[in-house]
Design an enzyme around this catalytic site. Structure first.
Site, PDB file in Angstrom:
ATOM      1  N   THR A   1     -16.885  10.540  -3.335  1.00 22.00           N
ATOM      2  CA  THR A   1     -15.899  11.152  -4.220  1.00 22.00           C
ATOM      3  C   THR A   1     -16.073  12.650  -4.043  1.00 22.00           C
ATOM      4  O   THR A   1     -17.142  13.174  -4.337  1.00 22.00           O
ATOM      5  CB  THR A   1     -16.163  10.756  -5.688  1.00 22.00           C
ATOM      6  OG1 THR A   1     -16.219   9.335  -5.783  1.00 22.00           O
ATOM      7  CG2 THR A   1     -15.108  11.308  -6.617  1.00 22.00           C
TER       8      THR A   1
ATOM      9  N   ARG B   1      -8.803   0.490   0.779  1.00 25.22           N
ATOM     10  CA  ARG B   1      -7.832  -0.421   0.152  1.00 25.22           C
ATOM     11  C   ARG B   1      -8.035  -1.879   0.521  1.00 25.22           C
ATOM     12  O   ARG B   1      -7.766  -2.780  -0.284  1.00 25.22           O
ATOM     13  CB  ARG B   1      -6.411  -0.004   0.540  1.00 25.22           C
ATOM     14  CG  ARG B   1      -6.037   1.394   0.148  1.00 25.22           C
ATOM     15  CD  ARG B   1      -6.137   1.620  -1.335  1.00 25.22           C
ATOM     16  NE  ARG B   1      -5.751   2.983  -1.705  1.00 25.22           N
ATOM     17  CZ  ARG B   1      -5.980   3.506  -2.903  1.00 25.22           C
ATOM     18  NH1 ARG B   1      -6.600   2.798  -3.840  1.00 25.22           N
ATOM     19  NH2 ARG B   1      -5.604   4.737  -3.168  1.00 25.22           N
TER      20      ARG B   1
ATOM     21  N   GLU C   1       0.506   4.590  -1.365  1.00 22.64           N
ATOM     22  CA  GLU C   1       1.858   4.733  -1.920  1.00 22.64           C
ATOM     23  C   GLU C   1       2.803   5.432  -0.946  1.00 22.64           C
ATOM     24  O   GLU C   1       3.956   5.037  -0.801  1.00 22.64           O
ATOM     25  CB  GLU C   1       1.810   5.527  -3.228  1.00 22.64           C
ATOM     26  CG  GLU C   1       1.056   4.840  -4.345  1.00 22.64           C
ATOM     27  CD  GLU C   1       0.712   5.840  -5.433  1.00 22.64           C
ATOM     28  OE1 GLU C   1       1.554   6.052  -6.317  1.00 22.64           O
ATOM     29  OE2 GLU C   1      -0.383   6.419  -5.391  1.00 22.64           O
TER      30      GLU C   1
ATOM     31  N   ASP D   1     -13.864   6.718 -13.620  1.00 24.91           N
ATOM     32  CA  ASP D   1     -12.554   7.003 -13.034  1.00 24.91           C
ATOM     33  C   ASP D   1     -11.487   6.196 -13.773  1.00 24.91           C
ATOM     34  O   ASP D   1     -11.706   5.036 -14.127  1.00 24.91           O
ATOM     35  CB  ASP D   1     -12.558   6.648 -11.547  1.00 24.91           C
ATOM     36  CG  ASP D   1     -11.342   7.228 -10.832  1.00 24.91           C
ATOM     37  OD1 ASP D   1     -10.886   8.324 -11.204  1.00 24.91           O
ATOM     38  OD2 ASP D   1     -10.843   6.574  -9.905  1.00 24.91           O
TER      39      ASP D   1
ATOM     40  N   GLU E   1      -6.671  13.450  -7.520  1.00 19.36           N
ATOM     41  CA  GLU E   1      -6.972  13.385  -8.953  1.00 19.36           C
ATOM     42  C   GLU E   1      -7.493  14.734  -9.438  1.00 19.36           C
ATOM     43  O   GLU E   1      -7.872  15.597  -8.647  1.00 19.36           O
ATOM     44  CB  GLU E   1      -8.056  12.327  -9.239  1.00 19.36           C
ATOM     45  CG  GLU E   1      -7.683  10.936  -8.749  1.00 19.36           C
ATOM     46  CD  GLU E   1      -8.592   9.837  -9.272  1.00 19.36           C
ATOM     47  OE1 GLU E   1      -9.214  10.021 -10.337  1.00 19.36           O
ATOM     48  OE2 GLU E   1      -8.681   8.790  -8.606  1.00 19.36           O
TER      49      GLU E   1
ATOM     50  N   LYS F   1     -14.819   2.034  -3.791  1.00 12.63           N
ATOM     51  CA  LYS F   1     -14.773   3.393  -4.340  1.00 12.63           C
ATOM     52  C   LYS F   1     -16.146   4.056  -4.313  1.00 12.63           C
ATOM     53  O   LYS F   1     -16.320   5.098  -4.937  1.00 12.63           O
ATOM     54  CB  LYS F   1     -14.300   3.316  -5.797  1.00 12.63           C
ATOM     55  CG  LYS F   1     -12.986   2.586  -5.995  1.00 12.63           C
ATOM     56  CD  LYS F   1     -11.832   3.502  -5.759  1.00 12.63           C
ATOM     57  CE  LYS F   1     -10.550   2.875  -6.277  1.00 12.63           C
ATOM     58  NZ  LYS F   1      -9.466   3.864  -6.272  1.00 12.63           N
TER      59      LYS F   1
ATOM     60  N   GLU G   1      -7.309   9.469  -3.027  1.00 10.20           N
ATOM     61  CA  GLU G   1      -6.586   9.503  -4.296  1.00 10.20           C
ATOM     62  C   GLU G   1      -6.657  10.937  -4.803  1.00 10.20           C
ATOM     63  O   GLU G   1      -7.744  11.483  -4.989  1.00 10.20           O
ATOM     64  CB  GLU G   1      -7.185   8.515  -5.304  1.00 10.20           C
ATOM     65  CG  GLU G   1      -6.906   7.070  -4.911  1.00 10.20           C
ATOM     66  CD  GLU G   1      -7.191   6.046  -6.014  1.00 10.20           C
ATOM     67  OE1 GLU G   1      -7.908   6.380  -6.976  1.00 10.20           O
ATOM     68  OE2 GLU G   1      -6.691   4.916  -5.885  1.00 10.20           O
TER      69      GLU G   1
ATOM     70  N   HIS H   1       1.796   6.025 -10.330  1.00  8.66           N
ATOM     71  CA  HIS H   1       0.790   5.398  -9.464  1.00  8.66           C
ATOM     72  C   HIS H   1       0.558   3.949  -9.874  1.00  8.66           C
ATOM     73  O   HIS H   1       0.523   3.049  -9.032  1.00  8.66           O
ATOM     74  CB  HIS H   1      -0.516   6.196  -9.522  1.00  8.66           C
ATOM     75  CG  HIS H   1      -1.661   5.542  -8.811  1.00  8.66           C
ATOM     76  ND1 HIS H   1      -1.749   5.491  -7.430  1.00  8.66           N
ATOM     77  CD2 HIS H   1      -2.758   4.883  -9.273  1.00  8.66           C
ATOM     78  CE1 HIS H   1      -2.856   4.849  -7.077  1.00  8.66           C
ATOM     79  NE2 HIS H   1      -3.485   4.470  -8.176  1.00  8.66           N
TER      80      HIS H   1
ATOM     81  N   GLN I   1     -10.937  -3.047  -1.480  1.00 10.27           N
ATOM     82  CA  GLN I   1     -10.517  -3.065  -2.892  1.00 10.27           C
ATOM     83  C   GLN I   1      -9.667  -4.294  -3.218  1.00 10.27           C
ATOM     84  O   GLN I   1      -9.870  -4.956  -4.236  1.00 10.27           O
ATOM     85  CB  GLN I   1      -9.726  -1.789  -3.190  1.00 10.27           C
ATOM     86  CG  GLN I   1      -9.278  -1.635  -4.642  1.00 10.27           C
ATOM     87  CD  GLN I   1      -8.477  -0.348  -4.865  1.00 10.27           C
ATOM     88  OE1 GLN I   1      -8.324   0.472  -3.948  1.00 10.27           O
ATOM     89  NE2 GLN I   1      -7.970  -0.161  -6.076  1.00 10.27           N
TER      90      GLN I   1
ATOM     91  N   ASP J   1     -10.785  10.690  -4.809  1.00  8.80           N
ATOM     92  CA  ASP J   1     -11.448   9.391  -4.962  1.00  8.80           C
ATOM     93  C   ASP J   1     -11.158   8.572  -3.689  1.00  8.80           C
ATOM     94  O   ASP J   1     -10.207   7.787  -3.644  1.00  8.80           O
ATOM     95  CB  ASP J   1     -10.880   8.718  -6.221  1.00  8.80           C
ATOM     96  CG  ASP J   1     -11.379   7.304  -6.406  1.00  8.80           C
ATOM     97  OD1 ASP J   1     -12.429   6.966  -5.846  1.00  8.80           O
ATOM     98  OD2 ASP J   1     -10.701   6.536  -7.129  1.00  8.80           O
TER      99      ASP J   1
HETATM  100 MN    MN Z   1      -9.143   6.763  -8.590  1.00  7.77          MN
END
Ligand code: MN
Length: 418
Positions: A254, A234, A360, A125, A200, A250, A198, A132, A237, A230
């Protein structure tokens, strides 16, 4: 190029996601039968494995569709990919003399369950969206240190877990993990309270490589693209990511969309990456347009509620293309395999409602966003998150199929013994 008409009438509607121009590759099962390779056309899936069995689709080195994944076709390379597409265009095109032979192998999409379209070899990834990276960097490290010094020179990535990749529709269980405690206190082990998505795009590697490849060679290795979510914890993370990057945050799941949209179908939508802020070293420079104009959106549906579209953006916002990422991936000599999956990195645009993660969108939980019947900072139990992608052509559209997953409540403490 406009719509390529088919005798499958539903495929000719200008806004249908699966016109003859698309022909995305999936794996389907019907009733209790074994999964099979299929291609979406209009409201149906064409059982291409059956066409190969009947001798209607003869491929060099075949049979290639006798397994319920597309990996054998992917490994066979661009000439075989072109042959499959050309033959399907011939059989499904308006006025085709083969309609009577092909029609019995159409199955209504409403009657099938879609499975993983390919066997994921390895999953990498990236972190290649300018907006971002700036947003997250500002929240995690402050505006001064938002963009790491390497960011404008290489597409930053980490090695993820192929075992985490699931197909759209699979429920996702809220993970437990270790999070930072208050200052001078021990960390806590608890269900994630900042579980996130996420948005993607995933690039699917077709032909394998040994040794470094150029960006042009990398582009030719890519079989197609899927939408990719993904899922990211948080709070886990933020505690674990320095200095080696994300790990357990993560690894829960997925999700990918069930159809691989081939590079051939995306060809009319190619566009260039944005202007470079500093020149790239020659081996990472783009030899031609390597991004695609794909409109993207994220929907959030609370349990028992109605969907709110919480973000709209476009894949063309990325700073690095999948071809650049794949080329960079091989610079060390790292061999790439058929079935390798490369996540683009979160796709955020410059506008507030063009951000591809709740982190975000809610600015770290400080500015909750409005949804149907409430607000959200991060995902709540029972929420269903869906990603959608569309290329708008001249009188036709190219769709990816939904990339969806519902978040289930965390299980009881996995280490507590009665
Ligand atoms: Mn990602």
């Amino acid at each position: 190029m406009g719509l390529i008409r088919s005798w499958v009438e539903s495929a000719n509607a200008p806004d249908h996601p699966f016109p003859l121009n698309n022909l995305p590759c999936g794996v389907f099962s019907r009733h209790e039968a074994k999964p099979r390779c299929g291609v979406a056309i209009g409201d149906c899936v064409l059982d291409v494995a059956a066409l190969e069995e009947r001798g209607l689709l003869v491929l060099p080195g075949g049979p290639l569709m006798d397994v319920p994944v597309w990996n054998k076709v992917m490994q066979a390379g661009p000439q075989v990919w072109a042959a499959v597409r050309a033959r399907l265009l011939e059989m499904l095109g308006e006025g085709s003399g083969e309609r009577a032979a092909v029609e019995p192998h159409l199955v209504p999409l409403a009657e099938v369950a879609l499975q993983m379209p390919f066997l994921v070899s390895e999953y990498t990834d990236f972190y290649a969206g300018r907006h971002h990276a700036t947003n997250v960097g500002t929240m995690f490290r402050g505006a001064e240190n938002a963009l790491p010094p390497n960011w404008l020179h290489i597409p930053i990535g980490y090695n993820g877990r192929a075992s985490s990749v699931v197909v759209s529709g699979t429920a996702v269980r809220r993970p437990w993990g270790q999070v930072k405690g208050p200052d001078h206190a021990l960390p806590a082990f608890q269900p994630s309270r900042r579980f996130d998505i996420e948005l993607e795009l995933g690039a699917v590697v077709g032909t394998p490589s040994v040794g470094p490849v150029t960006v042009a060679e990398a582009d030719a290795m890519i079989f197609g693209y899927v939408l990719l979510n993904d899922w990211s914890a948080r709070d886990i993370q933020a505690w674990e990511y320095q200095p080696l990057g994300p790990f357990q945050a993560k690894a829960t799941a997925t999700t990918i969309s069930p159809w691989i949209v081939t590079r051939a179908a995306l060809e009319p939508f190619r566009c260039s990456t944005p202007p470079r802020e500093v020149p790239l070293l020659p081996h990472l420079q783009e030899p031609g347009p390597m991004l695609y104009d794909i409109a993207l959106e994220v929907g959030l549906t609370p349990e028992g509620g109605r969907e709110t579209v919480i973000a709209r953006t476009n894949y063309r916002e990325m700073y690095y293309s999948a071809a650049q990422q794949l080329a960079h991936h091989t610079t060390s000599g790292c061999p790439m395999r058929t079935g390798d999956l490369l996540g683009s990195g979160t796709i955020s645009g410059p506008a507030k409602d063009a951000r591809g993660s709740l982190l975000e969108l809610s600015w770290g939980g400080k500015e909750p966003i409005a949804i149907d019947g409430g607000t959200r900072s991060f995902i709540e139990d029972g929420d269903t998150l869906v990603l959608r992608g569309t290329c708008l052509g001249d009188g036709y559209a190219i769709g990816f199929g939904a990339c969806s997953g519902q978040v289930l409540p965390a299980l009881p403490d996995p280490y507590r013994r009665p």
